[in-house]
Motif scaffolding. Structure first.
Motif, PDB file in Angstrom:
ATOM      1  N   ARG A   1       0.639  -1.235   0.105  1.00 20.68           N
ATOM      2  CA  ARG A   1       0.050  -0.071  -0.065  1.00 20.68           C
ATOM      3  C   ARG A   1       0.771   1.266  -0.105  1.00 20.68           C
ATOM      4  NH1 ARG A   1      -5.613  -0.919   3.190  1.00 20.68           N
ATOM      5  NH2 ARG A   1      -6.018  -2.990   2.589  1.00 20.68           N
ATOM      6  N   LEU A   2       1.868   1.564   0.818  1.00 20.14           N
ATOM      7  CA  LEU A   2       2.917   2.557   0.720  1.00 20.14           C
ATOM      8  C   LEU A   2       3.426   2.594  -0.541  1.00 20.14           C
ATOM      9  CD1 LEU A   2       4.540   1.855   4.229  1.00 20.14           C
ATOM     10  CD2 LEU A   2       2.919   3.629   3.659  1.00 20.14           C
TER      11      LEU A   2
ATOM     12  N   ASP B   1      -5.169   6.691   6.603  1.00 17.12           N
ATOM     13  CA  ASP B   1      -6.599   7.642   6.719  1.00 17.12           C
ATOM     14  C   ASP B   1      -6.479   8.188   8.393  1.00 17.12           C
ATOM     15  OD1 ASP B   1      -8.689   9.271   5.990  1.00 17.12           O
ATOM     16  OD2 ASP B   1     -10.017   7.744   6.716  1.00 17.12           O
TER      17      ASP B   1
ATOM     18  N   ALA C   1       2.336   1.747  -3.626  1.00 18.52           N
ATOM     19  CA  ALA C   1       1.319   2.362  -4.250  1.00 18.52           C
ATOM     20  C   ALA C   1       1.090   3.812  -4.224  1.00 18.52           C
ATOM     21  CB  ALA C   1      -0.179   1.694  -4.090  1.00 18.52           C
ATOM     22  N   GLU C   2       1.450   4.319  -2.840  1.00 13.26           N
ATOM     23  CA  GLU C   2       1.424   5.891  -2.722  1.00 13.26           C
ATOM     24  C   GLU C   2       2.691   6.297  -3.112  1.00 13.26           C
ATOM     25  OE1 GLU C   2      -1.094   7.587  -1.906  1.00 13.26           O
ATOM     26  OE2 GLU C   2      -2.704   5.832  -2.353  1.00 13.26           O
ATOM     27  N   GLY C   3       3.713   5.678  -3.508  1.00 13.87           N
ATOM     28  CA  GLY C   3       4.975   6.278  -3.899  1.00 13.87           C
ATOM     29  C   GLY C   3       6.064   5.919  -3.010  1.00 13.87           C
TER      30      GLY C   3
ATOM     31  N   SER D   1      -1.669   9.224   4.946  1.00  9.00           N
ATOM     32  CA  SER D   1      -2.673   8.841   3.951  1.00  9.00           C
ATOM     33  C   SER D   1      -2.798   7.575   3.660  1.00  9.00           C
ATOM     34  CB  SER D   1      -1.960   9.371   2.623  1.00  9.00           C
ATOM     35  OG  SER D   1      -2.734   9.180   1.388  1.00  9.00           O
ATOM     36  N   VAL D   2      -2.229   6.454   3.846  1.00  7.88           N
ATOM     37  CA  VAL D   2      -2.537   5.139   3.632  1.00  7.88           C
ATOM     38  C   VAL D   2      -3.460   4.658   4.732  1.00  7.88           C
ATOM     39  CG1 VAL D   2      -1.488   2.688   3.607  1.00  7.88           C
ATOM     40  CG2 VAL D   2      -0.407   4.341   2.204  1.00  7.88           C
TER      41      VAL D   2
ATOM     42  N   ASP E   1       3.631  11.627   6.059  1.00  6.45           N
ATOM     43  CA  ASP E   1       2.694  12.031   5.163  1.00  6.45           C
ATOM     44  C   ASP E   1       1.994  10.844   4.458  1.00  6.45           C
ATOM     45  OD1 ASP E   1       2.727  14.822   5.983  1.00  6.45           O
ATOM     46  OD2 ASP E   1       3.860  15.250   4.422  1.00  6.45           O
ATOM     47  N   VAL E   2       2.882  10.137   3.791  1.00  2.57           N
ATOM     48  CA  VAL E   2       2.326   8.850   2.822  1.00  2.57           C
ATOM     49  C   VAL E   2       1.804   7.852   3.889  1.00  2.57           C
ATOM     50  CG1 VAL E   2       2.878   6.980   1.473  1.00  2.57           C
ATOM     51  CG2 VAL E   2       4.028   9.215   1.442  1.00  2.57           C
TER      52      VAL E   2
END
Length: 102
Positions: free
Chosen positions: A17-18, A54, A20-22, A51-52, A47-48
Motif C-alpha cells: 500500500r505504501l 487515513d 502504491a502511494e510512492g 494517507s494510507v 505524510d504517506v
C-alpha cells in the motif's frame, strides 16, 4: 494498531500500500516498524503513512509517560540534605587557558 484498524494485518500488505502511494520501504525497515521498535520516520514518509492509514500523525503515536519519567536524571544527594542549595561554584586559579597553535 492503526494498520489493524484498517484491516492491514501483514507488513507485506502495508509495504504494498505504501509503494502504491510512492513510498518504497525496505523489508528490514518495515519489519522493525511492525515489530514495535521505536521507528525512525522522515516527515515525508509520515505524510504517506497517514494517507494510507487515513489518520493524522497524532493517531499513530501512543503516549508513554512512564518511559519519559524513567529517562529523567535522578537528583543527586547533596552533602547538606537539609538545605537543597546548588553546589557552590569556585573560580580556578592559575592559567586555565591554553595557547592557540602557531
Amino acid at each position: 494498531m492503526r494498520a489493524a484498524e484498517r484491516g492491514i494485518w501483514k507488513s507485506a500488505e502495508m509495504r504494498r500500500r505504501l509503494a502504491a502511494e510512492g513510498l518504497e520501504i525496505s523489508a528490514g525497515k518495515m519489519s522493525s516498524w511492525w515489530a514495535g521498535t521505536p521507528p525512525t520516520i522522515r516527515l515525508d514518509e509520515l505524510d504517506v503513512i497517514c494517507s494510507v492509514l487515513d489518520c493524522t500523525p497524532s493517531g499513530l503515536m501512543v503516549p508513554e509517560p512512564e518511559k519519559v519519567a524513567a529517562r529523567r536524571p535522578q537528583k543527586a544527594e547533596t552533602i547538606n540534605a537539609q538545605n537543597d542549595a546548588p553546589p557552590r561554584v569556585a573560580p580556578r586559579f592559575g592559567n586555565p587557558r591554553s595557547e592557540p597553535p602557531l
